[in-house]
Enzyme design. Sequence first.
Site, PDB file in Angstrom:
ATOM      1  N   THR A 273      56.104  20.558  47.883  1.00  0.00           N
ATOM      2  CA  THR A 273      57.435  20.988  47.481  1.00  0.00           C
ATOM      3  C   THR A 273      57.335  22.186  46.547  1.00  0.00           C
ATOM      4  O   THR A 273      56.346  22.350  45.830  1.00  0.00           O
ATOM      5  CB  THR A 273      58.205  19.852  46.778  1.00  0.00           C
ATOM      6  OG1 THR A 273      59.498  20.318  46.398  1.00  0.00           O
ATOM      7  CG2 THR A 273      57.462  19.362  45.548  1.00  0.00           C
TER       8      THR A 273
ATOM      9  N   LYS B 254      61.266  17.986  41.377  1.00  0.00           N
ATOM     10  CA  LYS B 254      60.631  16.932  42.172  1.00  0.00           C
ATOM     11  C   LYS B 254      59.172  16.741  41.762  1.00  0.00           C
ATOM     12  O   LYS B 254      58.670  15.613  41.711  1.00  0.00           O
ATOM     13  CB  LYS B 254      60.722  17.254  43.661  1.00  0.00           C
ATOM     14  CG  LYS B 254      62.116  17.109  44.245  1.00  0.00           C
ATOM     15  CD  LYS B 254      62.091  17.326  45.749  1.00  0.00           C
ATOM     16  CE  LYS B 254      63.471  17.149  46.365  1.00  0.00           C
ATOM     17  NZ  LYS B 254      63.439  17.310  47.841  1.00  0.00           N
TER      18      LYS B 254
ATOM     19  N   ASP C  82      61.542  14.318  51.303  1.00  0.00           N
ATOM     20  CA  ASP C  82      62.802  14.908  51.724  1.00  0.00           C
ATOM     21  C   ASP C  82      63.892  13.936  51.311  1.00  0.00           C
ATOM     22  O   ASP C  82      63.800  12.735  51.556  1.00  0.00           O
ATOM     23  CB  ASP C  82      62.874  15.178  53.229  1.00  0.00           C
ATOM     24  CG  ASP C  82      63.987  16.174  53.534  1.00  0.00           C
ATOM     25  OD1 ASP C  82      63.952  17.291  52.990  1.00  0.00           O
ATOM     26  OD2 ASP C  82      64.906  15.831  54.301  1.00  0.00           O
ATOM     27  N   SER C  83      64.882  14.468  50.643  1.00  0.00           N
ATOM     28  CA  SER C  83      65.898  13.591  50.079  1.00  0.00           C
ATOM     29  C   SER C  83      67.244  14.285  50.081  1.00  0.00           C
ATOM     30  O   SER C  83      67.344  15.504  50.256  1.00  0.00           O
ATOM     31  CB  SER C  83      65.510  13.182  48.657  1.00  0.00           C
ATOM     32  OG  SER C  83      65.264  14.323  47.854  1.00  0.00           O
TER      33      SER C  83
ATOM     34  N   GLY D 139      70.528  18.852  40.764  1.00  0.00           N
ATOM     35  CA  GLY D 139      71.171  18.627  42.052  1.00  0.00           C
ATOM     36  C   GLY D 139      72.526  17.953  41.900  1.00  0.00           C
ATOM     37  O   GLY D 139      73.380  18.405  41.134  1.00  0.00           O
TER      38      GLY D 139
END
Length: 212
Positions: free
Chosen positions: A18, A23, A80-81, A167
Amino acid sequence: MHERNNLFEPIQVFVLATHNRHKVFELRDLLADLPVDLRSLTDFPPAPEPEETGDTFLDNARIKALAAHHHTGLPALADDSGIEVAAIGGAPGVRSARYAGVSGAAADQANRDHLLTALGDATDRRARFVCTLVLINSAGTERSVTGICDGRIIGAGESARGSAGFGYDPIFIPDGFTQTFAELGEAVKARVSHRARAVAALRDLLGGRAAG
């Protein structure tokens, strides 16, 4: 129960697939007590940035993990979220990071605003965060786990709250709480977030104790 024999050797370097520093910090904290040395993909320039063309979180996590593994030759861990909101058909889903079509420092705010506009005055504010992790060892063996955190989006007319998250955290209230993730902070997220729950499942693959 997962079979761990000969899957991952003890104490070795893993590359986190990433470019998102938030993250990286979260995953390092969540896995800090395990016998692995976690490196950022940015430590291996030129770091690949594969196009995330998958239809699911699993698809995109696998794309990123494979790219990092092939680039470095090391075991790779990819995340992945995103957030799925019931009233708008599960959107933004896999498009969470690029929902508003904005990149860079302004993306988080733009994505939150776009989501709140799309949701409008809907009374159904149910939402969930989803995180899928894909782990590929040095031999190319793949494993995946998924964590889910159910909750709701702040009410119509309310403003984003809190500064501890990133986010969609300032507009998401996890079940069992009245504060947003960004108000609750990292200590709570480390117990109940989608990423924390995915990591708890990952620990069994790595031979670690279950997360409390």
